[in-house]
Scaffold this motif. Sequence first.
Motif, short mmCIF file in Angstrom:
data_model
loop_
_atom_site.label_atom_id
_atom_site.label_comp_id
_atom_site.label_asym_id
_atom_site.label_seq_id
_atom_site.Cartn_x
_atom_site.Cartn_y
_atom_site.Cartn_z
N ARG A 1 7.75 -7.18 -12.28
CA ARG A 1 6.49 -7.91 -12.15
C ARG A 1 6.56 -9.29 -12.81
N ASN A 2 7.08 -9.31 -14.02
CA ASN A 2 7.04 -10.54 -14.82
C ASN A 2 8.15 -11.53 -14.49
N LYS A 3 9.29 -11.03 -14.07
CA LYS A 3 10.45 -11.91 -13.88
C LYS A 3 10.80 -12.20 -12.43
N ILE A 4 10.64 -11.22 -11.56
CA ILE A 4 11.14 -11.37 -10.18
C ILE A 4 10.04 -11.68 -9.18
N ILE A 5 9.01 -10.84 -9.16
CA ILE A 5 7.95 -11.02 -8.15
C ILE A 5 7.27 -12.37 -8.31
N SER A 6 7.03 -12.77 -9.55
CA SER A 6 6.37 -14.06 -9.78
C SER A 6 7.19 -15.22 -9.19
N LYS A 7 8.51 -15.13 -9.30
CA LYS A 7 9.36 -16.20 -8.75
C LYS A 7 9.38 -16.17 -7.23
N ILE A 8 9.36 -14.97 -6.66
CA ILE A 8 9.32 -14.85 -5.19
C ILE A 8 8.04 -15.49 -4.66
N ASP B 1 6.29 -17.82 -6.10
CA ASP B 1 6.34 -19.27 -6.33
C ASP B 1 7.27 -19.97 -5.36
N GLU B 2 8.40 -19.34 -5.07
CA GLU B 2 9.46 -20.03 -4.32
C GLU B 2 9.55 -19.66 -2.85
N ILE B 3 9.09 -18.45 -2.48
CA ILE B 3 9.32 -17.98 -1.11
C ILE B 3 8.02 -17.69 -0.35
N ASN B 4 7.17 -16.82 -0.90
CA ASN B 4 5.98 -16.41 -0.16
C ASN B 4 4.84 -16.09 -1.12
N PRO B 5 3.86 -16.97 -1.23
CA PRO B 5 2.72 -16.71 -2.13
C PRO B 5 1.88 -15.52 -1.67
N SER B 6 2.01 -15.15 -0.39
CA SER B 6 1.27 -14.00 0.15
C SER B 6 2.16 -12.76 0.22
N LEU B 7 3.05 -12.65 -0.75
CA LEU B 7 4.01 -11.55 -0.76
C LEU B 7 3.33 -10.18 -0.71
N ASP B 8 2.26 -10.00 -1.48
CA ASP B 8 1.59 -8.70 -1.53
C ASP B 8 1.05 -8.28 -0.18
N ASP B 9 0.45 -9.24 0.54
CA ASP B 9 -0.06 -8.93 1.88
C ASP B 9 1.09 -8.58 2.83
N ALA B 10 2.16 -9.34 2.75
CA ALA B 10 3.29 -9.12 3.65
C ALA B 10 3.92 -7.75 3.41
N ILE B 11 4.10 -7.41 2.15
CA ILE B 11 4.73 -6.12 1.84
C ILE B 11 3.79 -4.96 2.15
N PHE B 12 2.49 -5.15 1.91
CA PHE B 12 1.55 -4.07 2.23
C PHE B 12 1.56 -3.80 3.73
N ASN B 13 1.53 -4.85 4.54
CA ASN B 13 1.55 -4.68 6.00
C ASN B 13 2.85 -4.01 6.44
N SER B 14 3.96 -4.44 5.85
CA SER B 14 5.26 -3.84 6.20
C SER B 14 5.31 -2.38 5.77
N SER B 15 4.75 -2.08 4.61
CA SER B 15 4.80 -0.71 4.12
C SER B 15 4.02 0.23 5.04
N GLN B 16 2.94 -0.27 5.65
CA GLN B 16 2.18 0.56 6.59
C GLN B 16 2.98 0.82 7.86
N ILE B 17 3.75 -0.20 8.29
CA ILE B 17 4.62 -0.02 9.46
C ILE B 17 5.71 1.00 9.14
N PHE B 18 6.31 0.88 7.94
CA PHE B 18 7.33 1.84 7.53
C PHE B 18 6.75 3.25 7.44
N LYS B 19 5.51 3.35 6.95
CA LYS B 19 4.86 4.65 6.82
C LYS B 19 4.73 5.31 8.19
N ASN B 20 4.29 4.55 9.19
CA ASN B 20 4.13 5.11 10.53
C ASN B 20 5.47 5.52 11.13
#
Length: 455
Positions: free
Chosen positions: A202-209, A211-230
Motif C-alpha cells: 500500500r505505502n510503497k508500490i500502489i502509491s507509485k503506480i 502516481d506514475e501509471i494509472n490514478p484510477s488503479l482501484d477502479d481498473a482492478i475492481f472491474n478486472s477482478s469482477q471479470i476474473f470472478k465470472n
Amino acid sequence: MKTTEQKIIKFIDREGLIEQGDSLLIAFSGGPDSVFLFHFLIKFKKRFKVNLAACHVNHNLRGRQSDDDAEFCKAVCAEFSIPFFEANVDVKNYAAEKGLSIEEAARNLRYNFFSKIASENSCNKIVTAHNKDDNTETVLLNLFKGTGLTGLSGIPIRRDNIIRPLLCLDKAEILEYLKADKLAYRIDKSNFQNDFKRNFLRNKIISKIKDEINPSLDDAIFNSSQIFKNSDKVLNTFIESISGKYFSGTDETLHLDLKLIDDYNDEILGEALKYNLLKEFNHTFNFDDYLKLKELADHQTGKKVILSKNIEAYKERGAIVFVRSIKNKKFVEQKIKADQQIEFNGRVFGINEVKNKKQIKLNSDEQVEFICADDLSDEFTLRRWKAGDKFIPLGMNNFKKVSDFLNEQQVPAYKKKEQLLLTNRNNIVWVIGLRIDNRIRYSDKCKKTYKIWMR
C-alpha cells in the motif's frame, strides 16, 4: 442524499446484499472505513428496514491504543443505542500455536468471533467495511503469490453470510465523506509501517503506480477482478462437473485418479487440484504446488511431497493421495496379555483364550484371527513395524521382509508407516489386518488357542 450514499445504495440493491428484515452485525474496528459503514447503516436503517448490532475485536497488538479503539467503538454504539459486543484476543500466542503470520492469525480470530456473535444473536448477515483500495491490495498480493483466477477475483462482494457493501467506494471517497460530516474515527498508526506485506504494498508500490501509471488503479482492478470472478465461476462449474469422476476420499484423504492427465490437458489438472484441495482441505493452491505435484505424478510409487504443514501427497499406483497429517501422531508400543483389551487412536485391540473350539470360526474377516498359542508366552507387544522386520506369511515356508510384504499387498504408501504388528518373544505373530505368521497358524492339534482381534 449525497452522491456517495446513492452510489452505495445502488450497489447494495444491484447485488442484492440487504433485504428487508435482515439483522446486520457490523464489524466495527473504529477505523475510518468501519465508522463510515456504521453511520451509513444508522442513517439508512429505516430505508432498508433492518436491525443493527456491532462487534469489535481487540487484538492487543498496540498496547493502550488497542484499548482506546475498543472504548471508542463502545461509546459510539452507546450513543446510538446499538448493541455492542467485544472480544479480547491474544493474536501473538494464537499465531505461534497455529504457525500463522500475525495478519492471518488476527483475521482468523476476528472472523471466528464475528460468526460466534452472529449465531448467538440471530444476526443473519455480517457486514464488513472493505473498500476498493482493499480489493486492489488483495488482487496484487494474490498475483505476486501466483494463486490464479480465484486470487485475481479479489475480495468477494458476498461470501456465505458476509457482505461488503463498500467495495464500490475507494478510500478517498470515504475520507472525504467523514471529513464533510465531521465524523470522528480512530487511526491505526501501524498501517503506516511497512512491517507487513499489505502495508508495504500500500505505502510503497500502489502509491507509485497511481502516481506514475494509472490514478484510477482501484477502479481498473475492481472491474478486472469482477471479470476474473465470472471466468472463475465458469471454470469451477466445469471442474465440479468432472471432479466426481477423478477425485474421491474420506475426511483425512483425497484421491486423485491420474487418468485425469490422459483425458485432459495440464491446465485442467492444475485447476482441478486447486478446486478440490480448497474444497476438501481448505488449502490455497499455488503454482509451486502445481510443479511439485506434476513432478510427483511422474515418480515411482511411494514418493512423497509436502504441500503445507498439514498436507502430504503420496504417489500411488495410478493415483496421487493427499493426506491430512496430524502433528505428533505417534503410537507408543504397548504390552497386552491374554484376555485383555486396549484402546488406542479410536480403535480397540484384544486377545482372548478360546476355551470351546466350537467358537472358532475361520472366515475372511481380516480384523479377527485364531492362532495356536502352544509355544507363545502370555505377554504380547503391539507396535509399529520397522525396517528389518520379517516373518513367515501364512501359507509360505520362507521369511519375507514386512516392507516387501506390504508392497506386495499394495498397501498405500501413506498407510505403510502406520502399519501395526503383534509380536511375541520378539517374533511377529500378526501383521494386523493382513496376515498372521505361518508358524502359529491354527490346527486341530493346538492345545491352546487365542482369538486376536481389532475393531
